[in-house]
Design a protein around this motif. Structure first.
Motif, PDB file in Angstrom:
ATOM      1  N   ILE A 158      26.634 -46.105 -18.298  1.00 20.17           N
ATOM      2  CA  ILE A 158      26.083 -45.014 -17.124  1.00 20.17           C
ATOM      3  C   ILE A 158      25.070 -44.954 -17.324  1.00 20.17           C
ATOM      4  O   ILE A 158      23.318 -45.865 -18.128  1.00 20.17           O
ATOM      5  N   ARG A 159      23.929 -44.637 -16.296  1.00 24.05           N
ATOM      6  CA  ARG A 159      22.308 -45.207 -16.933  1.00 24.05           C
ATOM      7  C   ARG A 159      21.757 -43.449 -15.310  1.00 24.05           C
ATOM      8  O   ARG A 159      22.041 -43.164 -15.056  1.00 24.05           O
ATOM      9  N   THR A 160      21.117 -43.509 -16.470  1.00 21.88           N
ATOM     10  CA  THR A 160      19.727 -42.373 -16.960  1.00 21.88           C
ATOM     11  C   THR A 160      18.385 -42.126 -16.290  1.00 21.88           C
ATOM     12  O   THR A 160      18.085 -43.351 -17.079  1.00 21.88           O
ATOM     13  N   PHE A 161      17.741 -40.929 -16.130  1.00 20.51           N
ATOM     14  CA  PHE A 161      16.311 -41.156 -16.143  1.00 20.51           C
ATOM     15  C   PHE A 161      14.660 -40.346 -17.119  1.00 20.51           C
ATOM     16  O   PHE A 161      13.894 -40.238 -16.815  1.00 20.51           O
ATOM     17  N   ASP A 162      16.087 -39.732 -17.284  1.00 22.04           N
ATOM     18  CA  ASP A 162      15.087 -38.539 -18.318  1.00 22.04           C
ATOM     19  C   ASP A 162      16.251 -38.436 -19.147  1.00 22.04           C
ATOM     20  O   ASP A 162      17.942 -38.185 -19.910  1.00 22.04           O
ATOM     21  N   PRO A 163      15.472 -38.730 -20.688  1.00 22.41           N
ATOM     22  CA  PRO A 163      15.818 -38.398 -21.946  1.00 22.41           C
ATOM     23  C   PRO A 163      17.538 -37.179 -21.903  1.00 22.41           C
ATOM     24  O   PRO A 163      18.128 -37.310 -23.033  1.00 22.41           O
ATOM     25  N   LYS A 164      17.029 -35.659 -21.409  1.00 19.82           N
ATOM     26  CA  LYS A 164      17.622 -34.169 -21.425  1.00 19.82           C
ATOM     27  C   LYS A 164      19.296 -34.810 -20.657  1.00 19.82           C
ATOM     28  O   LYS A 164      19.699 -34.537 -20.807  1.00 19.82           O
ATOM     29  N   ILE A 165      19.180 -34.962 -20.066  1.00 23.04           N
ATOM     30  CA  ILE A 165      20.258 -35.809 -18.462  1.00 23.04           C
ATOM     31  C   ILE A 165      21.146 -36.699 -19.350  1.00 23.04           C
ATOM     32  O   ILE A 165      22.093 -36.136 -19.225  1.00 23.04           O
ATOM     33  N   ARG A 166      20.471 -37.605 -20.001  1.00 26.22           N
ATOM     34  CA  ARG A 166      20.940 -38.881 -20.665  1.00 26.22           C
ATOM     35  C   ARG A 166      22.056 -38.249 -21.960  1.00 26.22           C
ATOM     36  O   ARG A 166      23.812 -38.600 -22.042  1.00 26.22           O
ATOM     37  N   LEU A 167      21.516 -37.206 -23.064  1.00 24.33           N
ATOM     38  CA  LEU A 167      22.041 -36.422 -23.421  1.00 24.33           C
ATOM     39  C   LEU A 167      22.763 -35.289 -23.148  1.00 24.33           C
ATOM     40  O   LEU A 167      24.455 -35.382 -23.277  1.00 24.33           O
ATOM     41  N   THR A 168      22.688 -35.012 -21.424  1.00 25.40           N
ATOM     42  CA  THR A 168      23.728 -34.477 -21.338  1.00 25.40           C
ATOM     43  C   THR A 168      24.974 -34.754 -20.870  1.00 25.40           C
ATOM     44  O   THR A 168      26.233 -34.617 -21.101  1.00 25.40           O
ATOM     45  N   VAL A 169      24.935 -36.196 -19.593  1.00 24.41           N
ATOM     46  CA  VAL A 169      25.607 -37.220 -19.198  1.00 24.41           C
ATOM     47  C   VAL A 169      26.259 -37.373 -20.509  1.00 24.41           C
ATOM     48  O   VAL A 169      28.191 -37.834 -20.224  1.00 24.41           O
ATOM     49  N   ILE A 170      26.529 -38.064 -21.786  1.00 22.05           N
ATOM     50  CA  ILE A 170      26.864 -38.381 -22.578  1.00 22.05           C
ATOM     51  C   ILE A 170      28.297 -36.968 -22.895  1.00 22.05           C
ATOM     52  O   ILE A 170      29.043 -37.264 -23.554  1.00 22.05           O
ATOM     53  N   ASP A 171      27.348 -35.992 -23.175  1.00 20.25           N
ATOM     54  CA  ASP A 171      28.437 -35.574 -23.706  1.00 20.25           C
ATOM     55  C   ASP A 171      29.458 -34.394 -22.757  1.00 20.25           C
ATOM     56  O   ASP A 171      30.161 -34.620 -23.418  1.00 20.25           O
ATOM     57  N   LYS A 172      29.375 -34.944 -21.671  1.00 20.37           N
ATOM     58  CA  LYS A 172      30.173 -34.487 -20.663  1.00 20.37           C
ATOM     59  C   LYS A 172      31.332 -35.288 -20.773  1.00 20.37           C
ATOM     60  O   LYS A 172      32.340 -34.913 -20.504  1.00 20.37           O
ATOM     61  N   PHE A 173      30.861 -36.280 -21.172  1.00 22.62           N
ATOM     62  CA  PHE A 173      31.889 -37.908 -20.463  1.00 22.62           C
ATOM     63  C   PHE A 173      32.276 -37.586 -22.031  1.00 22.62           C
ATOM     64  O   PHE A 173      33.878 -38.075 -21.305  1.00 22.62           O
ATOM     65  N   THR A 174      31.833 -37.610 -23.525  1.00 22.78           N
ATOM     66  CA  THR A 174      33.091 -37.589 -24.619  1.00 22.78           C
ATOM     67  C   THR A 174      33.842 -36.044 -23.823  1.00 22.78           C
ATOM     68  O   THR A 174      35.221 -36.687 -24.413  1.00 22.78           O
ATOM     69  N   LYS A 175      33.201 -34.466 -23.476  1.00 25.53           N
ATOM     70  CA  LYS A 175      34.778 -33.870 -23.560  1.00 25.53           C
ATOM     71  C   LYS A 175      35.747 -34.127 -22.462  1.00 25.53           C
ATOM     72  O   LYS A 175      37.009 -34.372 -22.854  1.00 25.53           O
ATOM     73  N   ILE A 176      35.325 -34.290 -21.572  1.00 22.53           N
ATOM     74  CA  ILE A 176      35.992 -34.874 -20.489  1.00 22.53           C
ATOM     75  C   ILE A 176      37.087 -35.983 -20.520  1.00 22.53           C
ATOM     76  O   ILE A 176      38.771 -36.305 -20.969  1.00 22.53           O
ATOM     77  N   VAL A 177      36.969 -36.865 -21.376  1.00 21.39           N
ATOM     78  CA  VAL A 177      37.868 -38.429 -22.215  1.00 21.39           C
ATOM     79  C   VAL A 177      38.431 -37.984 -23.152  1.00 21.39           C
ATOM     80  O   VAL A 177      40.237 -37.575 -23.360  1.00 21.39           O
ATOM     81  N   GLU A 178      38.097 -36.203 -23.858  1.00 22.84           N
ATOM     82  CA  GLU A 178      39.305 -36.325 -25.399  1.00 22.84           C
ATOM     83  C   GLU A 178      39.494 -35.258 -24.693  1.00 22.84           C
ATOM     84  O   GLU A 178      41.119 -35.316 -24.788  1.00 22.84           O
ATOM     85  N   THR A 179      39.680 -34.228 -23.708  1.00 21.52           N
ATOM     86  CA  THR A 179      40.701 -33.408 -23.150  1.00 21.52           C
ATOM     87  C   THR A 179      41.585 -33.992 -22.557  1.00 21.52           C
ATOM     88  O   THR A 179      42.832 -33.702 -22.579  1.00 21.52           O
ATOM     89  N   THR A 180      40.882 -34.997 -21.260  1.00 24.28           N
ATOM     90  CA  THR A 180      42.060 -35.306 -20.819  1.00 24.28           C
ATOM     91  C   THR A 180      43.249 -36.014 -21.672  1.00 24.28           C
ATOM     92  O   THR A 180      45.078 -36.218 -21.860  1.00 24.28           O
ATOM     93  N   ALA A 181      42.641 -37.047 -22.918  1.00 29.08           N
ATOM     94  CA  ALA A 181      43.713 -37.424 -23.495  1.00 29.08           C
ATOM     95  C   ALA A 181      44.734 -36.574 -23.948  1.00 29.08           C
ATOM     96  O   ALA A 181      45.808 -37.218 -24.230  1.00 29.08           O
TER      97      ALA A 181
END
Ligand SMILES: [Zn+2]
Ligand SMILES: [Zn+2]
Length: 378
Positions: A248-271
């Motif tokens: 993942i590549r981001t340019f804003d520390p806040k967006i970085r955290l949002t993307v990581i959070d969403k990534f984790t949710k999607i992977v866990e709920t899909t599993a």
């Protein structure tokens, strides 16, 4: 820069290019830099580093650090240059150029030592490509007492003589993820008796593409790429386990955290939806290379005295220079190194840096070191 220094630096760069060493194995490169500094009358300092060199000119505060990275990549060179590497590694990111320009700066600053009021610290940093070197330098105490640090990366999309710069993000925050998924193996003809790891993984990868498209604002940006999947061994068995990885590549520390959070949710709920087990491993990779809002305009203006300075877009590549900027103010620039329309990018086996880009890189270090010393004294 005198013609004599330029010729010598060209020779040094070609030598280093021909003798590349990969991250954390830069032993001969380290010895070469130390010897060259000693020949200039600069004694390397005794920091606890396996590879890499730190040295200083001048004394007392303020201390301005100039940083160049020194490692190469495990790439087989295909440039066809007379000084091409033949040892299976390659300076395909141009770190041969970076360290040569810092040696050039050291020579010129040594000659102008009487003008230095304060200290200039040279950091020849190892292991940038595996993102460990900046942490090693910081842990060794390499930036203790330093007021500000500057560095740059050569940029093949800019011409020799050009410098690209911007305040805020100039290189991306990098996330490296590995996702392991465990289902339950079954005969391919009886999927109802197992948990399908293949379908779980492909659904996750599909769902992850929602993040940039549907979570990140159209006025912000992020990149998410899955680059490697490993699941199953044959046509008639549903496998018990699988794996995928990417970045993942981001340019804003806040967006970085949002993307990581969403990534984790999607992977866990899909599993969960499939009844599979999942675990995510995050690599130790650099955050956003974020240029200081006060120092960047200063460096921007000052660099106009010796280069054509351009307001640049950020790169989606990562840089462990970001680790210094988390601790002290820093400025990271792009120095033009090719500029041809079809110039190969970083990490390509035909990547070429032009020799005549060297003077601008040396000036970037020398002139901005003086500028920052002056700024921190006043
Ligand atoms: Zn690189
Ligand atoms: Zn690089």
């Amino acid at each position: 820069m005198s013609e004599g220094i330029y010729e010598k630096l060209r020779e040094i760069r070609h030598y280093l290019h021909q003798h590349p060493e990969i991250s954390e194995n830069e032993f001969e490169t380290t010895a070469f830099i130390k010897k060259h500094l000693k020949d200039l009358g600069i004694e390397p300092l005794a920091y606890p580093l396996k590879t890499g060199v730190i040295a200083e000119i001048g004394s007392g505060q303020p201390i301005i650090a100039l940083r160049a990275d020194i490692d190469a990549l495990p790439i087989i060179e295909k440039t066809g240059l007379a000084y091409a590497s033949k040892n299976g590694a390659m300076h395909a990111c141009g770190h041969d150029f970076h360290q040569t320009s810092l040696l050039g700066a050291a020579q010129i600053l040594k000659e102008r030592e009487a003008e230095i009021k304060g200290t200039v610290r040279f950091i020849f940093q190892p292991a940038e490509e595996n993102f460990q070197g900046a942490y090693q330098v910081i842990e060794a105490g390499g930036i203790e007492g330093v007021s500000a640090i500057i560095g740059y990366h050569n940029n093949p999309h800019l011409k020799p003589g050009q410098i690209g710069l911007r305040s805020g993000a100039i290189m991306a925050g990098v996330e490296q993820f590995e996702v392991t998924v465990a289902g339950i193996s079954a005969h391919a003809a009886r999927p109802d008796l197992g948990v399908d790891t293949v379908l779980a993984i492909t659904t996750m990868i599909h769902n992850l593409q929602q993040i940039v498209a549907r979570t990140v604002s159209p006025f912000d940006s992020a990149v998410l790429s899955v680059t490697h999947i490993d699941v199953g061994t044959t046509w008639n068995v549903l496998p018990a386990k699988g794996f995928f990885e990417g970045t993942i590549r981001t340019f804003d520390p806040k967006i970085r955290l949002t993307v990581i959070d969403k990534f984790t949710k999607i992977v866990e709920t899909t599993a969960e939806q499939f009844g599979a087990q999942v675990s995510i491993q995050w690599g130790n990779s650099p955050k956003v290379t974020y240029n200081d809002a006060t120092l960047t305009p200063l460096i921007f203006e000052n660099s106009k005295t010796f280069a054509q300075v351009i307001e640049t877009l950020p790169s989606t590549g990562g840089e462990d220079f970001a680790a210094y900027q988390e601790k002290i103010p820093g400025v990271f620039a792009f120095v033009g190194s090719n500029g041809a329309d079809n110039a190969p990018d970083w990490h390509h086996d035909d990547f070429i840096v032009k020799d005549d880009a060297l003077p601008t890189a040396v000036n970037y270090f020398v002139e901005n070191a003086f500028k920052l010393l002056e700024y921190y004294r006043s």
